[in-house]
Design an enzyme around this catalytic site. Structure first.
Site, short mmCIF file in Angstrom:
data_model
loop_
_atom_site.label_atom_id
_atom_site.label_comp_id
_atom_site.label_asym_id
_atom_site.label_seq_id
_atom_site.Cartn_x
_atom_site.Cartn_y
_atom_site.Cartn_z
N HIS A 181 -7.74 -5.80 1.07
CA HIS A 181 -6.49 -5.04 1.03
C HIS A 181 -5.59 -5.44 2.20
O HIS A 181 -6.00 -5.42 3.35
CB HIS A 181 -6.84 -3.55 1.12
CG HIS A 181 -5.68 -2.62 0.99
ND1 HIS A 181 -4.97 -2.47 -0.17
CD2 HIS A 181 -5.13 -1.75 1.88
CE1 HIS A 181 -4.04 -1.55 0.00
NE2 HIS A 181 -4.09 -1.10 1.24
N SER A 215 0.83 -1.20 0.00
CA SER A 215 0.00 0.00 0.00
C SER A 215 0.88 1.26 0.00
O SER A 215 1.65 1.46 -0.93
CB SER A 215 -0.98 -0.04 1.17
OG SER A 215 -2.00 0.92 1.02
N GLU A 231 -9.42 -5.81 -2.99
CA GLU A 231 -8.76 -4.63 -2.40
C GLU A 231 -9.75 -3.66 -1.75
O GLU A 231 -9.55 -3.18 -0.63
CB GLU A 231 -7.97 -3.87 -3.47
CG GLU A 231 -6.82 -4.63 -4.10
CD GLU A 231 -5.54 -4.56 -3.29
OE1 GLU A 231 -5.57 -4.06 -2.15
OE2 GLU A 231 -4.50 -5.01 -3.80
#
Length: 544
Positions: free
Chosen positions: A425, A213, A331
């Site tokens: 995610h 990320s 995600e």
């Protein structure tokens, strides 16, 4: 009584002579100074080692300051304080509680095999939107990777307004540029690793930068930053996002110039100038900036970040290193606050897409069909942010001749599925680190089953071998094809499966959309996706 006193004195002397657990730990003599860690099950662990000093208070918003070698033996049995950040959102699956925060937070942690010699090194950069997170999170424990022969180094870096503020006064102080302080911290950490890791048994010429990320965004920044060139040999980017980035004083793609953001924020925080900002408490300014809507990003300043990431990678001016990059199928399931609203019905969805995507509307609706609008909203944003970026990274690295490997994490398990978080995610991280039992409090718990263990073992093996050799492999598992070989990739969906041409049409569609916006200028390509996308510019000859 006299003899009794002598007995107590003797006992006390004996106790003082017996080393404590910390005192009994391994001592390593490094260029930075001598350090004592902890030895556990064949590993040597060192926590909270300072790699630089973060300027604080009246010197806040300066590049990190190199440390002089310390005197004596430094104890490294405990993590250092985390960098100042707002509290986690209540109930978030990513929420963490930290024991201590400080502006003086630039430390790193090392997990190394006890008998390491020229071992590969992985430097982990935590995620958290450049706003939160810490190297000390239990999910990032490096023991399992170290047992694979990889030295894992995890780092803290300045966050939020303290790490990324740009401001005209700061630019005048900083040779014409400002911002990017958190990124410069990461560069300083890599310099420390290069200078010191050999003392821990690591190979300074075989360093892999890795992150997820915002950590993967940082990996891309480091690949583009001239100051980081030569400090790493490979890169891993998990769920990266190659979005348009604020420029210091101009607005090429519709983003507000970074200095203007800083000036506006100064007023919102009740200060008249930089002096006023520096007089504020670190926690108070961090919370106030977040409440005012400040979102930290790197700044395209012509020096630390010479140009937009997309431009750097198009020109082949990024670090030409092997890369492993990928994204997760779900995600946005845990990031729904980023997603556009779900249209009321199929007709409304189709009409909005046709109005916004013009001659590419048919391709968009084929990729993200109207027969399941809610799912198409999630996958459309997923691909615009993470899927396109992952495939773009391996495409551009392959173009400069670097080995490139693409993955797709498409795995769920009962607790995640029950919460509608299939493949969410960051859900790959516990598998990569071998830490299924060390997830945050509200994280859907991973069951202890042979299937989950086998998947983790495979991913751990692939990631460790990539750090060693630049080619991911795992015992008894499929060969991971290079992306350049027929657009090869690896899916992790309960077991590794090799394939070619991931999500056909996804990359081409999103590349065309971004290319047109870049060619026209004035239009960002961040989260403007699907039913909230600005009208697509007409086809440009520069876009295939």
């Amino acid at each position: 009584m006299k003899n009794l006193s002598k007995g107590f004195a003797a006992a006390a002397a004996l106790l003082m002579a017996v080393p404590t657990a910390a005192q009994a730990g391994p001592v390593v003599d490094t260029p930075a100074g001598r350090v004592r860690g902890v030895e556990q099950a064949g590993l040597r662990i060192f926590k909270g080692l300072p790699y630089a000093a973060a300027p604080i208070g009246w010197r806040r918003w300066k590049p990190p300051v190199a440390l002089k070698p310390w005197q004596g033996v430094r104890d490294a049995a405990a993590f250092g304080p985390v960098c100042v950040q707002p509290k986690s959102r209540p109930g978030s699956i990513y929420a963490e509680t930290y024991p201590a925060m400080s502006e003086d937070c630039l430390s790193l942690n090392i997990w190394a095999p006890a008998k390491a010699a020229k071992a590969p090194v992985m430097v982990w950069i935590h995620g958290g939107s450049l706003t939160g997170g810490a190297s000390s999170e239990t999910m990032y424990d490096g023991a399992a990777l170290a047992r694979q022969g990889v030295i894992l180094v995890s780092i803290n870096y300045r966050l939020g307004v303290l790490g990324y503020l740009a401001h005209p006064e700061l630019s005048r102080e900083g040779q014409g540029v400002s911002g990017n302080y958190g990124l410069l911290d990461q560069v300083a950490a890599l310099h420390w690793v290069k200078a010191n890791i050999a003392a821990f048994g690591g190979d300074p010429a075989n360093v892999t930068i890795a992150g997820e990320s915002a950590g993967a965004l940082s990996v891309m920044y480091l690949m583009a930053a001239p100051q980081a060139r030569g400090l790493f040999a490979k890169a891993i980017a998990q769920s990266a996002y190659m979005i348009s980035t604020p420029e210091l004083r101009s607005s090429s793609f519709g983003d507000i110039p970074a200095e203007l953001i800083g000036t506006y924020l100064t007023g919102k925080l009740g200060a008249t100038d930089l002096r006023g900002l520096r007089a504020m408490d670190a926690g108070a300014i961090t919370d106030a900036a977040a409440n005012a809507g400040y979102v930290p990003f790197g700044t395209v300043d012509g020096k630390v970040l010479p140009q937009q990431l997309a431009v750097t990678f198009d020109l082949g001016q990024q670090a030409p290193v092997p890369i492993l990059a990928g994204f997760n199928s779900g995600e946005i399931r845990s990031l729904r606050f980023l997603a556009p609203p779900v249209p009321a019905d199929v007709a409304h969805y189709s009409a909005e897409i046709r109005a916004r995507y013009g001659d590419l509307a048919d391709a968009y609706l084929k990729q993200y069909p109207a027969n399941n609008v809610a799912e198409s909203v999630l996958t459309g944003l997923r691909d615009a942010l993470y899927g396109w970026t992952a495939e773009r990274l391996v495409t551009k690295q392959a173009a400069v001749g670097a080995p490139s490997f693409l993955y797709y994490f498409d795995h769920g398990y009962p607790a995640a599925n029950a919460a509608d978080l299939y493949g969410f995610h960051a859900s790959e991280i516990p598998y990569v680190f071998g830490n299924a039992d060390k997830t945050p409090e509200f994280w859907p718990k991973i069951p202890t089953t042979p299937t989950e263990q086998a998947l983790s073992d495979a991913m751990l093996g692939y990631w460790a071998s990539f750090a060693r050799e630049g080619v991911p492999s795992a015992a008894g598992q499929p060969r991971w094809p290079r992306y350049a070989a027929n657009r090869g990739y690896m899916t992790f969906d309960g077991m590794p499966r090799a394939g070619t041409h991931l999500l056909p049409g996804m990359y081409e569609l999103n590349e065309a959309v971004v290319c047109r916006r870049r060619a026209k200028g004035g239009v960002p390509w961040n989260w403007n996706v699907g039913v909230i996308a600005p009208p697509l510019p007409p086809k440009d000859a520069r876009c295939t």
